[in-house]
Design an enzyme around this catalytic site. Sequence first.
Site, PDB file in Angstrom:
ATOM      1  N   ASP A   1      71.215  43.421  73.742  1.00 31.70           N
ATOM      2  CA  ASP A   1      70.266  44.124  72.898  1.00 31.70           C
ATOM      3  C   ASP A   1      69.357  43.131  72.180  1.00 31.70           C
ATOM      4  O   ASP A   1      69.354  41.931  72.481  1.00 31.70           O
ATOM      5  CB  ASP A   1      71.002  45.022  71.909  1.00 31.70           C
TER       6      ASP A   1
ATOM      7  N   HIS B   1      68.533  47.744  66.169  1.00 30.48           N
ATOM      8  CA  HIS B   1      68.748  48.555  67.371  1.00 30.48           C
ATOM      9  C   HIS B   1      70.143  48.333  67.942  1.00 30.48           C
ATOM     10  O   HIS B   1      70.881  49.286  68.225  1.00 30.48           O
ATOM     11  CB  HIS B   1      67.686  48.241  68.421  1.00 30.48           C
TER      12      HIS B   1
ATOM     13  N   SER C   1      68.686  55.066  74.808  1.00 35.24           N
ATOM     14  CA  SER C   1      69.380  53.866  74.351  1.00 35.24           C
ATOM     15  C   SER C   1      70.662  54.219  73.616  1.00 35.24           C
ATOM     16  O   SER C   1      71.571  53.391  73.536  1.00 35.24           O
ATOM     17  CB  SER C   1      68.489  53.058  73.401  1.00 35.24           C
TER      18      SER C   1
END
Length: 557
Positions: free
Chosen positions: A178, A218, A390
């Site tokens: 990521d 994220h 995601s």
Amino acid sequence: MSFTSAIFLRRAIFAASLFFFLSSFLPVQAQQKFWVVLKDKKGVSFDPYQYFDAKAIERRQRQHLPLFDETDKPINAKYRHQIISLSDSVSGESRWLNAIACFAKPAQIEQLRKLDFVREIIPFQQQPAILAEIPEKYKVTLKADELEILQNQTASLGAAVFKEKGLNGKGIRIAILDAGFKGVNNTAAFEHLYKEKQLIKTWDFVKRNEYVYSYATHGTLVLSCIAGRLNGHDIGLATGAEFLLARTERMHSERFSEEENWLAAMEWADKNGADIINSSLGYTNDRYFREQMDGRYAFVARAANLAARKGILVVNANGNDGTADWKILGTPADADSVLAVGGIDPKSLFHVNFSSYGPTADKRMKPNVSAFGIVVGAGPKGFENTQGTSFASPLVAGFAACAWQGNRALTNMQLFREIEKSGDLYPYFDYAHGFGMPQAGNLLNGKPTDLKPTMQFEPGKEEVKIVIKTEFMPDTTGPVLTDTTGHGKNGVYLLKAKNPAANYVYYHIANPKGFLDRYYVVEVQDDPEVAVVKLEALRPGSIIRVFYKGYTGFYAH
């Protein structure tokens, strides 16, 4: 960037022929970055026990795989030395692809191309990638509807069944690739991971150090959707799993190294004993044509398939281009051995509009399965609403960890098929949902085999009617038709389902080659005749498949 908050990156490798275009127009001394792909690894020795973590050896032995193959061996040192001597600099390499990444001028590339051990030279893409951070507006305290999403994002996959069996992913090692894991080292949602020493290893492939706890939230949200726990709520299913955290992407811009970092992280995850790799990577229209989404063209797709060959289950977001011009999935989700995950709307319980569609360019079904694409995760400041495939992907990665804990005798690809077969739509499928949402009960206990037919086909001279049997009719009013292809073809318009707890009929028309020509979702209300298919629209050998209330019916033309 076509999606709101997920990192689904759009880039790919140039075709090798692009080099000639570049060299024709760039200044003589202009420096570019290239993959130099080598022909062999002659004379290279390799000791897997020295190189691999014990968990990596165990994974291979458990699945009856060789301890290593040619792709695991290092690159020939003599080849590397010659490439270094003929380049401006070398930034990295891939054992699996037997390739070295280097900066070089056009004249140097011509010299490299003449080396007898060089197979091909492929330019890197050069345009910057812009990554979206989760906006402040998504940071929330939980309201009633948000709490419902939080509970249902795991309940919809069968969390209660896993909990009853004592399955939480313990003993399974998951690598997450990521853009950063900001706050994971001091956030309450991950306190249990530190307490139980479940964070095994980290590496920042951008900065080349072990610190990954900055840059972006994220990855933090992704980790939470696998193993987060906050205020007594399990956010993901695999709270007992072990983790490898790899930062492979820059948060705001990237010129060359993102793809190189991702390949390196895949090899690092393998070396360090990952059983599962979760990634939100996706290269699409910035560097590819749709016909190249065949699972074989891109380096990242090749690498993902290699990881699978080494016994790793690769789980990847299908993409968030469902409402964009591109519309379809990206690579490496197109790879045959990648479990590609689409998004479900928690309110309607079918395909969420932004989730990318399949199939692949060679007409293989994608996504393979789906999970909630609008979720509640956890970041440095507590619970956060966010959306994107995601986050559907890590929900399924957590599901896979629990499933594998329950049956370690399965190979990665056996587990892949079992997850597909556990889907709530299986054996029905389409290019929006795949086989639907995996179900722990189906996977552990098997799907019911005594289902009664819930619909019937009424063929006529010019048409075939799909009719719901009276005893299975819900107490509602009038059908609402949703075209899940996203195109509004044949007079079918996109309409939002009126009832979140609706009874849906899914049906598709498969042509004689097995590919889907059309597929739909119908909300059953007061009319048992839910669809009429004109025979003139069917080719000889076509099949109509219909799914309703757990039962799949077939009509062959």
